[in-house]
Scaffold this active site. Structure first.
Site, PDB file in Angstrom:
ATOM      1  N   PRO A   1       0.852  -1.194   0.000  1.00  0.00           N
ATOM      2  CA  PRO A   1       0.000   0.000   0.000  1.00  0.00           C
ATOM      3  C   PRO A   1       0.887   1.243   0.000  1.00  0.00           C
ATOM      4  O   PRO A   1       1.692   1.431   0.905  1.00  0.00           O
ATOM      5  CB  PRO A   1      -0.799  -0.130   1.304  1.00  0.00           C
ATOM      6  CG  PRO A   1       0.022  -1.022   2.172  1.00  0.00           C
ATOM      7  CD  PRO A   1       0.793  -1.927   1.267  1.00  0.00           C
TER       8      PRO A   1
ATOM      9  N   GLN B   1      -5.926  -0.822   3.555  1.00  0.00           N
ATOM     10  CA  GLN B   1      -5.097  -0.585   4.729  1.00  0.00           C
ATOM     11  C   GLN B   1      -5.643   0.580   5.531  1.00  0.00           C
ATOM     12  O   GLN B   1      -5.926   1.649   4.975  1.00  0.00           O
ATOM     13  CB  GLN B   1      -3.640  -0.303   4.353  1.00  0.00           C
ATOM     14  CG  GLN B   1      -2.733  -0.263   5.595  1.00  0.00           C
ATOM     15  CD  GLN B   1      -1.290   0.070   5.270  1.00  0.00           C
ATOM     16  OE1 GLN B   1      -0.984   1.198   4.899  1.00  0.00           O
ATOM     17  NE2 GLN B   1      -0.388  -0.892   5.433  1.00  0.00           N
TER      18      GLN B   1
ATOM     19  N   CYS C   1       3.838   2.931  10.187  1.00  0.00           N
ATOM     20  CA  CYS C   1       4.040   4.268   9.611  1.00  0.00           C
ATOM     21  C   CYS C   1       4.936   5.104  10.519  1.00  0.00           C
ATOM     22  O   CYS C   1       4.660   5.237  11.711  1.00  0.00           O
ATOM     23  CB  CYS C   1       2.700   4.964   9.409  1.00  0.00           C
ATOM     24  SG  CYS C   1       2.859   6.629   8.735  1.00  0.00           S
TER      25      CYS C   1
ATOM     26  N   ASP D   1      13.785  -2.999   0.584  1.00  0.00           N
ATOM     27  CA  ASP D   1      14.904  -2.994  -0.368  1.00  0.00           C
ATOM     28  C   ASP D   1      14.878  -4.115  -1.394  1.00  0.00           C
ATOM     29  O   ASP D   1      15.928  -4.510  -1.905  1.00  0.00           O
ATOM     30  CB  ASP D   1      16.250  -3.032   0.367  1.00  0.00           C
ATOM     31  CG  ASP D   1      16.468  -1.840   1.282  1.00  0.00           C
ATOM     32  OD1 ASP D   1      15.744  -0.838   1.126  1.00  0.00           O
ATOM     33  OD2 ASP D   1      17.348  -1.907   2.154  1.00  0.00           O
TER      34      ASP D   1
END
Length: 412
Positions: free
Chosen positions: A58, A112, A143, A245
């Site tokens: 998301p 989400q 977050c 990553d």
């Protein structure tokens, strides 16, 4: 390589580390009180199979419906809408509810939400069950943005493991579909807590966990810690999805085959090169041409005009979101130009001249050049138009970002 053991002790002599609080919360047998939602009718929830499925993260702003639709065509298996704040949804914010829209091509689709209190999260999940067509609900507990953490949500939940448990239990009781959550290794750099939480999340009612291999304090500056993700996977009572990553097909297969995660969530890697899904499925490095990349931009523009409208406002909305995506896309370095590889997520290449003028233009770091490309697809912008990227995560380091780019859980 085998997972390394992480020292979870705090170095400042605190009486109770975050990891200890997490373990204490897991051993607490108190029943979570979610008020009116304790008596909801039992629902048999379908099982979402995350194993080896390519999962698009998301992504706030950039992970819009036209972008997700394009990623589905490139091989994404599971998609998830942009992060929405629980309180805004409950208050009926139309802009937040617009994030819940699903395209017919999204055959496995989640939404989400982000909130820090079990009662409001439960109420939101009940509303979603009434009006939204989704296969699962993901609760953002990773977050890093100050505004979100300041309200007790996002990464701040890692400092309150009992509250984290209450939120997931409440969401699971209220939701008509499976509930997952996304989090980070810990809030601070002093200790790691995720491995102490995951043995118990099945009991809470979580169907899966996504772990971003950074702390909230690191945001996006350090490389993702996949050894710690592997350690956490060994302790997890539910499928564990790794995040951080993943930039090429070798990264993906290393994490699945060596680190043992059920799959990887693709975030920044999919923004810089959305054909990453194709590369993974075909186990190859795609030396995509500038013309093929322009075709993807055309496809996005077409999907955008269909979604936002073809009037003046729709065209400019499409332009804005196209440029937001291009603020990541310009970072791609063509495989055919790399002398020593592979290129990694955080490697900043020198300026280069492409194999043709369009390839050189697409590598430009100047927003006015991105606007020039948008004009090829949508016509000239309004007089005086200027573009400044909304998210800082398109930079290489020292940025906040969030999956509001949250990650931008990214959401990357």
């Amino acid at each position: 390589s085998a997972p390394t053991r992480v020292d979870t002790k705090s170095g400042d002599g605190e009486e109770e580390s975050a990891a200890k609080r997490a373990r204490a919360a897991a051993e607490d047998d108190d029943v979570t009180d979610v008020g009116a939602f304790t008596n909801m009718r039992p629902v048999e929830k379908k099982v979402i199979d995350f194993k080896n499925k390519l999962y698009l993260a998301p992504l706030t702003t950039v992970g819009n419906l036209p972008y997700r639709r394009m990623c589905k065509r490139l091989g994404a298996d599971i998609t998830c809408g942009e992060m929405a704040m629980v309180t805004n949804l409950i208050q009926g914010d139309s802009r937040e509810w617009a994030l819940m829209r699903r395209h017919p091509s999204e055959d496995v689709f989640g939404v989400q939400i982000c909130g820090g209190f079990p009662d409001t999260v439960a109420r939101c999940c009940q509303l979603l069950g009434d009006v939204v067509d989704c296969d699962f609900i993901d609760v953002n507990m990773g977050c890093p943005i100050d505004l979100v953490c300041g309200k007790g949500a996002g990464s701040m939940m890692l400092e309150k493991p009992k509250k984290m448990e209450q939120v997931i239990r409440a969401a699971n009781i209220a939701a008509l579909c499976p509930v997952t959550f996304k989090t980070r290794m810990s809030y601070t750099d002093k200790s790691r807590v995720a491995h102490a939480l995951v043995p118990n999340v099945a009991e809470w009612g979580a169907a899966a966990v996504t772990l971003h291999g950074r702390t909230r304090a690191q945001r996006y500056r350090a490389e993702a810690d996949w050894d710690y993700i592997a350690q956490t996977k060994l302790a997890s009572s539910v499928p564990l999805i790794g995040n951080g990553d993943v930039y090429n097909q070798r990264d993906y297969y290393e994490h699945v085959e060596t680190h043992g995660v059920d799959t990887c969530m693709l975030a920044r890697g999919a923004l810089i090169k959305p054909w990453l899904f194709t590369e993974i499925k075909e186990r190859r490095d795609w030396d995509i041409s500038s013309g093929e990349r322009l075709d993807l931009l055309k496809q996005f523009a077409s999907f955008g005009l269909e979604h936002w409208g073809s009037d003046d406002q729709g065209v400019e909305n499409t332009r804005r979101y196209l440029l937001e995506w291009m603020s990541f896309l310009h970072r791609y370095v063509p495989v055919g130009l790399v002398e020593r590889g592979p290129v990694t997520m955080n490697l900043r290449p020198p300026m280069y001249v492409g194999r043709n003028d369009l390839e050189t233009l697409m590598a430009s770091t100047k927003s006015e050049d991105w606007v020039k490309i948008s004009s090829m697809l949508l016509g000239p912008p309004p007089e005086g138009f200027m573009f400044h990227p909304k998210h800082k995560s398109n930079a290489y380091g020292g940025t906040e970002g969030g999956q509001a780019f949250a990650d931008w859980d990214a959401q990357g």
